[in-house]
Design a protein around this motif. Structure first.
Motif, PDB file in Angstrom:
ATOM      1  N   CYS A 128       0.973  -1.320  -0.058  1.00  0.00           N
ATOM      2  CA  CYS A 128       0.004   0.147  -0.007  1.00  0.00           C
ATOM      3  C   CYS A 128       0.680   1.386  -0.011  1.00  0.00           C
ATOM      4  CB  CYS A 128      -0.884   0.029   1.224  1.00  0.00           C
ATOM      5  SG  CYS A 128      -0.112   0.432   2.758  1.00  0.00           S
ATOM      6  N   GLY A 180       1.335   2.814   4.848  1.00  0.00           N
ATOM      7  CA  GLY A 180       1.448   2.487   6.020  1.00  0.00           C
ATOM      8  C   GLY A 180       0.435   1.863   6.808  1.00  0.00           C
ATOM      9  N   CYS A 190      -0.860  -1.593   5.569  1.00  0.00           N
ATOM     10  CA  CYS A 190      -0.942  -2.941   5.476  1.00  0.00           C
ATOM     11  C   CYS A 190       0.384  -3.897   6.066  1.00  0.00           C
ATOM     12  CB  CYS A 190      -0.787  -3.308   3.733  1.00  0.00           C
ATOM     13  SG  CYS A 190       0.685  -3.171   3.004  1.00  0.00           S
ATOM     14  N   TYR A 191       1.243  -3.117   6.453  1.00  0.00           N
ATOM     15  CA  TYR A 191       2.563  -3.674   6.983  1.00  0.00           C
ATOM     16  C   TYR A 191       3.154  -4.975   6.179  1.00  0.00           C
ATOM     17  CZ  TYR A 191       1.386  -0.610  10.849  1.00  0.00           C
ATOM     18  OH  TYR A 191       1.164   0.469  11.731  1.00  0.00           O
TER      19      TYR A 191
HETATM   20  S1  FES Z   1       3.630  -1.050   1.988  1.00  0.00           S
HETATM   21 FE1  FES Z   1       1.768  -0.905   3.326  1.00  0.00          FE
HETATM   22  S2  FES Z   1       2.376  -0.464   5.123  1.00  0.00           S
HETATM   23 FE2  FES Z   1       3.986  -0.001   4.071  1.00  0.00          FE
END
Ligand code: FES
Ligand SMILES: Cc1cc2nc3c(=O)[nH]c(=O)nc-3n(C[C@H](O)[C@H](O)[C@H](O)COP(=O)(O)OP(=O)(O)OC[C@H]3O[C@@H](n4cnc5c(N)ncnc54)[C@H](O)[C@@H]3O)c2cc1C
Lengths: 100, 470, 379
Positions: free
Chosen positions: A57, A60, A62-63
């Motif tokens: 994403c 910030g 989807c981690y």
């Molecule tokens: S790419 Fe989604 S949180 Fe970093």
């Protein structure tokens, strides 16, 4: 999955290392963007199945972009701006509490 | 006790910046916490940097306008703290209306900031789009591609496909085209009755990118030519994405070789903070999303008058409405603290004009069915790798609601804390129980709303607090 | 619905589900009534210890009850796994209570001495290890310098409480039990030779017997059926980290590594009424203590945190009782539902169905509080 449209001019570039390899990045961009631009995927394996994953994403939520940055495991790379000399490791291992 | 401010604003997008400028102009001590390195929020992300590298034209007039807003924000007397991620809010102990503390992490340290009024302007994020293969490297959100273009001048590696629905789909296709990287195909997942039409494109263009419209119908026509209305997609590949498979309503199936697939299904309010505060939220059926119960103009929360919400986190309505509502929230908060604030006269008009478009947009941009009812094998929770089938099996045990489902399946327990799955889990449960999503609710969000390290948290208390052992 | 079941169990949490599971396994026709998703659920918020070493100071019967449960837990978990394929993640490799100050060592010594003194013919198996012995017992774990000793008990262990809950729910239904969620009970009435539980929405459920096992909901229903239940809520806050490589071979009181690899850090004891919010100050204190004990935790991410309300009897020991004026109405509560799940499932059904109780079971009666001032403010 992402490629540079234009290379940053020297004045706007920094160098980081990703898995030991020098990668030129654009000042102000995130570690995740720099790693993707260097063509490095997958960047980690999912903790349960080990399936390949990469930043998803870039904002910030989807981690999926967890990497080891300057020895800190599982840093959210899309929220971390690049800095000259930063050491990044993909396939972030699980942090360990073991000594020695 | 940490630091103090009269007003804390969370988020430096159009809404947060406008709110901060208003409140500061009224003479109050205003702090702005934002997790990005530069101001601008999602829409004006890195607008200063893009201006510096001479790339403003790629993104159209609306992006260019952001430069002026960001400049005004830079000049305002606010304590702007970039790179600060807010993880929770705690109202003052006994009285709900005197203010509270904002807990945040910045530069590796957790801290508190006390304030009398809080303005939450955390924007929106993209609605999760579970479909087979969506976790493969090579699949990204459309928003991610836009961010990469804005901050890094990166474009998707070709061949690439854009899939999904929503106004942003077309805008980004156009922006990428302008950047010299047009999509090789667009898979339109709108309901067949709502497929790409000239009217729809024009409405979108008028709303999001009037200057593109003015330049002529070239790219709209082009997009229509490459777009295909489909009802299902699958991403195929082992180590990374190789192909996208699509299926039409009539049952035709095709495959495209790709390096990159960008997906999108509209945006939903980022209400993690107000949900963690347990403020009441409303389910907006047309938008298929939850938003805090708040005054529609000042953003004051019905249940916690010291807190205002502004911008897309209060209900998605776009940057123009966000800026106007930010201004009105800033003015309302300042007035509540005994100051005179004078929001621009146009702000109310702009807000209501932008709002007025919303029902129309919700009608023509309904969430894609393909992502609403993932098949059993599709991962719903990316973090803990829980499939839709596992969620359905747990629902069949009679789980009362999403929290019990979370406990039974681990969906929502990973680092994203349900951002990527709670809507889907709730939808699956609602289906299983024949209830509406508004009745089922979402799984609970708690402080910290984003991960922080044990060491960061350990530094939160300035004086040691003894924990009783047992 | 007005079908008559043999037993209604009110409450689908750790205690209710264990009893209902056990009853269904013994062949009884059981209906389990549960509240809605927003209810206060200790079952979803606990720490997951199967723990004996700190249990029953002043009430040896409780120490023995906990030991009995710990003894049969493994077998109980295997039974659940065999019947519904859910592995409750039980491990019994002993448990440690770390001491990170001379004060804590003194407290630990005092507890051991008292417990040994009250132990009858069931010896209290807890030894105090010094730092060297501790390091030898859990090799590779880099303790902070403050950790000076630890109390070790071989009977202790832990489990995955959420899998346990799910396993009991699934097992209950597999054995023919009927689960009714979103049916919080507002009232209990006499109905013929049995009783009726009336849900908040008016639905009526009848049975010969009723077991009130709904945690914080017990006092109100007990009061209607000639019982009383002097429990109060006590908040505990917990932090959970991301998954780490397996390193902690056994639970250490307020720190344990789960079967998934994450580390749970606990846990506070707060008297805040029915407020289950978690807070920055307590989370900060838990984190600070964790870093003193295991400094390497400093850079590990916390991914979740919560507060949950223990169902706390005045003396901390379980309460099991049957109403004298409403015979066939039972209540069961305690704040160690995970530890006691095995005895609840295996031994309480005989009490409920046949009136057959383990030796000394009457000590758990609520009558033990008669005449003692135990009322506490609930807010
Ligand atoms: S790419 Fe989604 S949180 Fe970093
Ligand atoms: C991916 C994406 C792409 C979009 N692209 C377009 C587009 O091209 N054109 C268009 O017209 N509209 C676009 N939109 C919609 C547009 O971005 C919004 O309408 C507009 O930005 C709303 O302004 P805002 O101030 O409410 O929120 P935002 O602009 O999103 O600002 C919110 C800010 O808060 C920060 N924040 C969030 N949570 C925290 C926290 N816990 N702690 C600290 N900071 C936090 C965010 O990083 C952000 O900087 C897009 C939306 C998304 C999600």
């Amino acid at each position: 999955m992402l490629v540079r449209r234009t290379e940053p001019p020297a004045s706007a570039a920094v160098t980081i290392t990703v898995d030991g390899r020098d990668v030129r990045a654009r000042k102000g961009e995130s570690v995740a963007a720099a790693v993707l631009a260097a063509g490095i995927v997958p960047t980690r394996l999912a903790p349960v199945s080990g399936a390949p994953r990469a930043p998803y994403c870039l904002m910030g939520s989807c981690y999926e972009c967890l990497m080891t940055v300057d020895d800190r495991a599982n840093v959210q790379a899309c929220m971390t701006p690049v800095k000259d000399g930063m050491r990044v490791r993909t396939h972030a291992s699980r942090p360990s509490l073991r000594h020695g | 006790m940490g630091e103090r401010a009269d007003i804390v604003v969370i988020g430096a997008g159009p809404a947060g910046m406008a709110a901060a400028i208003q409140a500061a102009a009224a003479g109050l001590a205003v702090a702005v916490l934002d997790d990005q390195p530069t101001p601008g929020g999602q829409i004006w992300r890195n607008v200063e940097g893009a201006a510096e590298r001479g790339d403003l034209k790629l993104f159209g007039k609306d992006y260019r306008r952001g430069l002026a807003s960001v400049k005004r924000f830079r000049l305002a007397r606010v304590d702007y703290q970039p790179g600060a991620r807010v993880v929770g809010v705690e109202p003052d102990a006994d009285a709900r209306d005197t203010g509270g503390d904002v807990l945040f992490v910045r530069k590796g340290q957790a801290a508190r900031l006390s304030c009398k009024r809080l303005i939450v302007a955390t924007g929106a994020y993209e609605r999760p789009t579970p479909f087979p293969g969506w976790t493969l490297p090579g699949v990204m959100t459309l928003g991610a591609a836009q961010i990469a273009l804005k901050t890094s001048d990166l474009v998707p590696e070709r061949p690439f496909v854009i899939a999904g629905q929503g106004p942003l789909l077309l805008l980004l296709a156009a922006q990428l085209e302008a950047a010299g990287a047009p999509p090789d195909a667009v898979l339109d997942l709108s309901d067949p009755g709502l497929a790409l039409t000239a009217g729809k494109s024009a409405a979108m263009a008028a709303l999001l990118a009037p200057d593109y419209l003015a330049k002529g119908a070239y790219w709209l026509g082009r997009l229509r030519a490459t777009a295909r209305n489909v009802v299902q997609i699958r991403a195929l590949g082992a180590e990374r994405l190789r192909q996208v498979e699509w299926r039409t309503a009539a049952g035709a199936v095709g495959r495209i070789d790709v390096r990159t697939l960008l997906v999108h299904d509209g945006v939903i309010p980022n209400a993690q903070l107000t949900r963690a505060m347990r403020a009441p939220h409303l389910y907006d059926m047309a938008a298929d999303a939850w938003r805090p119960a708040a005054d529609r103009l000042t953003g004051q929360l019905d249940d916690m008058p010291w807190v205002h919400v502004a911008g897309d986190c209060a209900g998605v309505a776009g940057w123009a409405a966000a800026e106007a509502l930010g201004e009105s929230a800033g003015a309302a908060a300042a007035t509540a603290l005994g100051r005179t604030a004078t929001p621009g006269r146009w702000s109310r008009t702009r807000a209501s004009r932008a709002r007025a478009l919303r029902p129309f947009l919700d009608r023509i941009y309904r969430p894609a069915r393909a992502f609403q009812r993932p098949d059993d094998a599709t991962l719903v929770c990316r973090c803990e790798e829980v499939t839709a089938g596992a969620v359905r099996a747990a629902a069949a045990l009679g789980a009362q609601g999403p929290n019990q489902l979370k406990a039974f399946t681990r969906a929502g327990m990973g680092p994203c804390q349900g951002r990527m799955c709670s809507q889907t889990v709730a939808a699956i449960l609602a289906d299983a129980q024949g209830r509406g999503p508004g009745d089922v609710g979402l799984m609970r969000v708690r402080l910290p709303i984003s991960p922080l390290t044990v060491g960061e948290l350990a530094g939160l208390n300035e004086t040691e607090i003894k924990l009783p052992l047992s | 619905m007005t079908d008559t079941a043999q037993v209604i169990v009110i409450g689908g949490g750790m205690v209710g589900a264990a009893i209902a599971y056990g009853l269904a396994q013994s062949g009884a026709a059981v209906v389990m009534l549960d509240e809605d998703d927003g209810a206060l659920r200790t079952a979803r918020g606990n720490f997951g210890l199967v723990w004996t070493q700190s249990k029953g100071l002043g009430m040896q019967r409780y120490q023995e009850w906990s030991r009995r449960s710990a003894e049969i837990w493994g077998n109980f978990a295997r039974e659940i796994e065999a019947s519904v394929g859910v592995d409750a993640g039980h491990e019994q490799r002993g448990g440690l209570m770390l001491c990170s100050s001379p004060d804590e060592v003194a407290q630990s010594e005092a507890l051991i001495a008292k417990m040994q003194a009250q132990a009858g013919n069931m010896p209290y198996d807890v030894t105090l290890l010094d730092r060297g012995e501790l390091m030898a017992m859990v090799p590779g774990v880099a303790f902070g310098p403050d950790v000076v000793a630890a109390a070790y008990c071989p009977h202790d262990g832990h489990a995955n409480p959420l899998k346990l809950l799910r396993g009991m729910h699934a097992g209950f239904q597999a054995a023919g039990g009927q689960y009714v969620p979103n049916a919080g009970v507002a009232d209990i009435e006499r109905a013929g030779a049995g009783y009726a539980a009336i849900a908040k929405d008016g639905r009526r459920f009848e049975a010969e017997k009723i077991v009130i096992a709904c945690g914080h909901g017990i006092p109100a229903l007990a009061a209607k059926t000639g019982l009383h239940c002097p429990t109060r809520p006590q908040r505990g806050q917990i932090l959970v980290t991301e998954r780490l490589d397996p390193i902690l071979p056994m639970p250490m009181g307020s720190i344990r590594q789960t079967d998934e690899g994450s580390i749970m850090l606990g846990v506070s004891h707060e008297e805040v009424g029915f407020n289950d919010m978690n807070t920055g100050d307590v989370a900060g204190a838990i984190a600070a203590r964790a870093v003193r004990i295991l400094p390497a935790l400093k850079t590990v991410n916390i991914v979740r945190a919560w507060g949950a309300l223990r169902v706390m009897p005045p003396d901390g020991c379980p309460i099991y009782d049957e109403s004298e004026t409403w015979p066939g109405v039972f209540m069961a509560t305690n704040h160690s539902g995970v530890t006691l799940a095995a005895v609840h499932a295996r031994l309480l059904p005989r009490w409920i169905l046949e009136g057959e109780t383990p030796v000394g079971f009457e000590e758990f009666s609520v009558k033990r509080f008669d005449g003692t001032p135990h009322a506490r403010p609930s807010h």
